[in-house]
Structure formats: C-alpha cells, structure tokens
Design an enzyme around this catalytic site. Structure first.
Site, PDB file in Angstrom:
ATOM      1  N   ASP A 226      44.947 -56.496  13.563  1.00 48.08           N
ATOM      2  CA  ASP A 226      44.556 -55.103  13.758  1.00 48.08           C
ATOM      3  C   ASP A 226      45.572 -54.475  14.703  1.00 48.08           C
ATOM      4  O   ASP A 226      45.297 -54.219  15.868  1.00 48.08           O
ATOM      5  CB  ASP A 226      43.144 -55.034  14.335  1.00 48.08           C
ATOM      6  CG  ASP A 226      42.686 -53.617  14.622  1.00 48.08           C
ATOM      7  OD1 ASP A 226      43.309 -52.678  14.094  1.00 48.08           O
ATOM      8  OD2 ASP A 226      41.720 -53.454  15.392  1.00 48.08           O
TER       9      ASP A 226
ATOM     10  N   GLN B 117      36.964 -50.976  10.553  1.00 47.00           N
ATOM     11  CA  GLN B 117      36.597 -52.238  11.207  1.00 47.00           C
ATOM     12  C   GLN B 117      35.934 -53.197  10.222  1.00 47.00           C
ATOM     13  O   GLN B 117      36.220 -54.410  10.228  1.00 47.00           O
ATOM     14  CB  GLN B 117      35.644 -51.979  12.382  1.00 47.00           C
ATOM     15  CG  GLN B 117      35.992 -50.826  13.289  1.00 47.00           C
ATOM     16  CD  GLN B 117      37.150 -51.126  14.236  1.00 47.00           C
ATOM     17  OE1 GLN B 117      37.732 -52.196  14.204  1.00 47.00           O
ATOM     18  NE2 GLN B 117      37.476 -50.166  15.081  1.00 47.00           N
TER      19      GLN B 117
ATOM     20  N   ALA C 273      51.159 -61.043  21.457  1.00 48.66           N
ATOM     21  CA  ALA C 273      50.676 -61.854  20.347  1.00 48.66           C
ATOM     22  C   ALA C 273      51.711 -62.850  19.854  1.00 48.66           C
ATOM     23  O   ALA C 273      51.371 -63.974  19.455  1.00 48.66           O
ATOM     24  CB  ALA C 273      50.227 -60.952  19.199  1.00 48.66           C
TER      25      ALA C 273
END
Length: 339
Positions: free
Chosen positions: A206, A112, A188
């Site tokens: 991600d 992350q 997306a």
C-alpha cells in the site's frame, strides 16, 4: 509606521495563495507558510515540490481534483513528507501527503478492502501477512477480518502518518489494535532484505504514487525481494495506479512482475471517487508453486462474516466484486501488452 504601510509589507511577503486563504480562515498564519494546496477554501492536488505554487502533478498532467475545505485540522512536515488533514464539505476528513490525496472517510473502504481481500481471498488459509506502507491502518483493519491469519507485520517509514491516523482516523487506525499486528517503522527495502525466504503467504504493498523515493517500490529489484519473501504459491498485491492515466506504468510493472513471479500475474481495478480518474488498479502476482486463480476466490470473505467479535461485513468488497475486478475494458487490453 501606520497600518496601511504594514499591510503592504505583509502582502509583499506572503504568497498569493496564503492571502487568498485568509479570506476563509481567520486564523491563517502570516508567516507565508500556509498550505499551498488550499486556496480560497478549496484543496487541489499539486506537484509535490513545495517551491511550485501551481497545481499540476506529473502523475496526471493537465487535470486536478478539488475538494471544498471546511477546516484544516493538522499540517506539519515529517522527516519524509508534508502531512495534511482537513475536514471536507462532502467527504469527511481527508489525509494528504505531499499534496496528494491519500484517503477520505467517505470512500476509503473501497481501496482498503480491495487491496486486502483480492489477494487474501485468492489463497486458502493465509497465516502470515506483510503490509508495506499502509500507515493509516486501513489495510490492517481488513487483513484482520481473516481469522486464519496468525501474524501481520507492517513496515511503515513515517511515524507521523501512524500518529495522525490514530488521532484523526480512528476507524482506520483500529487495525493497529489487533494483537496479531507487529509494527516496524523503517524503510521497507531495508526491512524486506532481512526477511527469511518464504516467510509470508501474502504481501500487500500500500504505497504512495511511484514518484521520488516510492519509485523503487515499482521496480524489478523490489519485486525480486518480495518474491523471495513469499512461500511457494504466495501472493503479492501491489497498488498499480489508474488504467485511464497510467497504462505505460502498468505495462512496465506487469512486465517486471512477469519476469520475476513464475505463477499468475493479473491486473484488477476498483472505483474510488476521490482518486485521479475515479479508479485505482492493483497488480496481483503469485510465486511458483500451488496454482493461484485470482479471478475466482477460493477463500470467500462471506464465510468469515461474524467470525470475529465486533466486526461488520465489508462495505465494498464481496465475491462478485472480486470476480468483476478482473474484467477490463477493450482499450486497456489493447494498450497493456502484458495482459
């Protein structure tokens, strides 16, 4: 019908993995639909085809990584994928999507932090950021460390992933609580098609492994849409698999990015123990405009420590790690022609 005859019928209809699972889970279901990745108390990554009972994923053929399972906490199919959460013996809670491990409590911060700060620390004063995927909230948590950021859009297709993260991974899902975050639950590709040209300073992708629907997220048309959404000198950071396993895929992604992005294009990597081969890679690109030197952070994270209330310093990322992430082994330089 006596009990022995009934047991024979049950054994004939339950897959072998489920019968083995009952040895450690007294509450195992008898309908024959227990999770195919958990056998005799161990999770093993598998092919994402539910009809296949073997543990051989095409992304890393001939090998598999296993974790000891203490308890299955959640198991359900969303509109897009199978979602599994379990408590492991050594890595805390684990999130699995379609049989592929996504994160563990013990080492999630490495991924992350790197996918977020490699791009955001490479440009001055980022304000508008888009996160593609990242439904667990971990990238949001890291982007929120940057006090110059004014707006964080996130586009995640699967509401169940978000809900599961909020319930079982609150230390990651805290990212959704930041008032700068604006969530869009949709595909997306459709979202990015509507983004005005030059809206974002940075886009962080991600995504899951590039198989099935996610394949489109590593192809040229997607990168073209990302480049259009970035301002001049804006940056992309895209998950880019393992240099030990996927140099062919890295080559393809780098080649497409060099055609699309007219600024800098680089490959970086980080150590994440529970990912295949123990490492994960990132492709970083910038659009034509103010030059971006990804290797040397111009917006160091250290200057933000303590800038936001109740925020601890990163556990993995720092400026030294940033610079080291671009140092590549000799075999990678030879095998990846676009470096």
């Amino acid at each position: 019908m006596d009990r022995s005859e009934n047991n024979k019928i049950v054994e004939a209809t339950i897959p072998p993995c489920c019968l083995k699972a009952q040895a450690y889970s007294p509450d195992a279901e008898l309908e024959g639909n227990c999770h195919a990745t958990v056998v005799s108390g161990w999770f093993t990554e598998r092919d994402n085809d539910d009809k296949k009972m073997y543990f051989n994923n095409p992304m890393w053929p001939g090998e598999a990584h296993s974790l000891e399972v203490q308890e299955i906490l959640f198991k359900e199919r969303s509109d897009y994928q199978e979602v599994l959460v379990f408590e492991s013996a050594t890595y805390g809670k684990v999130l699995v999507l379609d049989g592929i491990l996504q994160l563990t409590e013990r080492d999630e911060f490495a991924y992350q932090e790197m996918i977020s700060h490699l791009p955001l620390c490479s440009i001055k004063s980022p304000k508008n950021v888009l996160v593609v995927g990242g439904g667990d909230g971990g990238v949001l948590r890291e982007v929120a460390r940057h006090p110059t950021v004014e707006n964080i859009d996130i586009c995640e297709i699967d509401q169940m992933v978000i809900d599961v993260a909020k319930k079982f991974f609150p230390d990651l899902a805290v990212g959704f609580e930041d008032p700068r975050v604006h969530l869009q639950v949709e595909d997306a590709l459709e979202f990015i098609r509507r983004v005005p040209k030059g809206k974002y300073d940075a886009v962080i992708v991600d995504s899951s492994d590039p198989v099935g629907p996610a394949q489109e997220l590593v192809e040229r048309p997607f990168f073209e849409m990302i480049a259009n959404a970035l301002r001049p000198g804006g940056v992309l950071c895209n998950m880019a698999e393992s240099m030990w396993l996927h140099t062919h895929l890295i080559n393809d992604m780098l080649s497409a990015c060099r055609d699309v992005f007219k600024g800098s294009v680089h490959y970086a990597w980080a150590s994440v123990p529970t990912y295949p081969s123990g490492v994960i890679g990132f492709i970083l690109c910038s659009t034509e405009g103010p030059p971006v030197d990804f290797r040397n952070p111009v917006n160091p994270i250290e200057k933000f420590e303590g800038a936001l209330e109740n925020q601890s310093e990163p556990s993995f990322y720092n400026s030294e790690i940033h610079k080291a992430a671009f140092a590549l082994p000799s075999f990678v330089k030879k095998q990846v022609s676009c470096l």
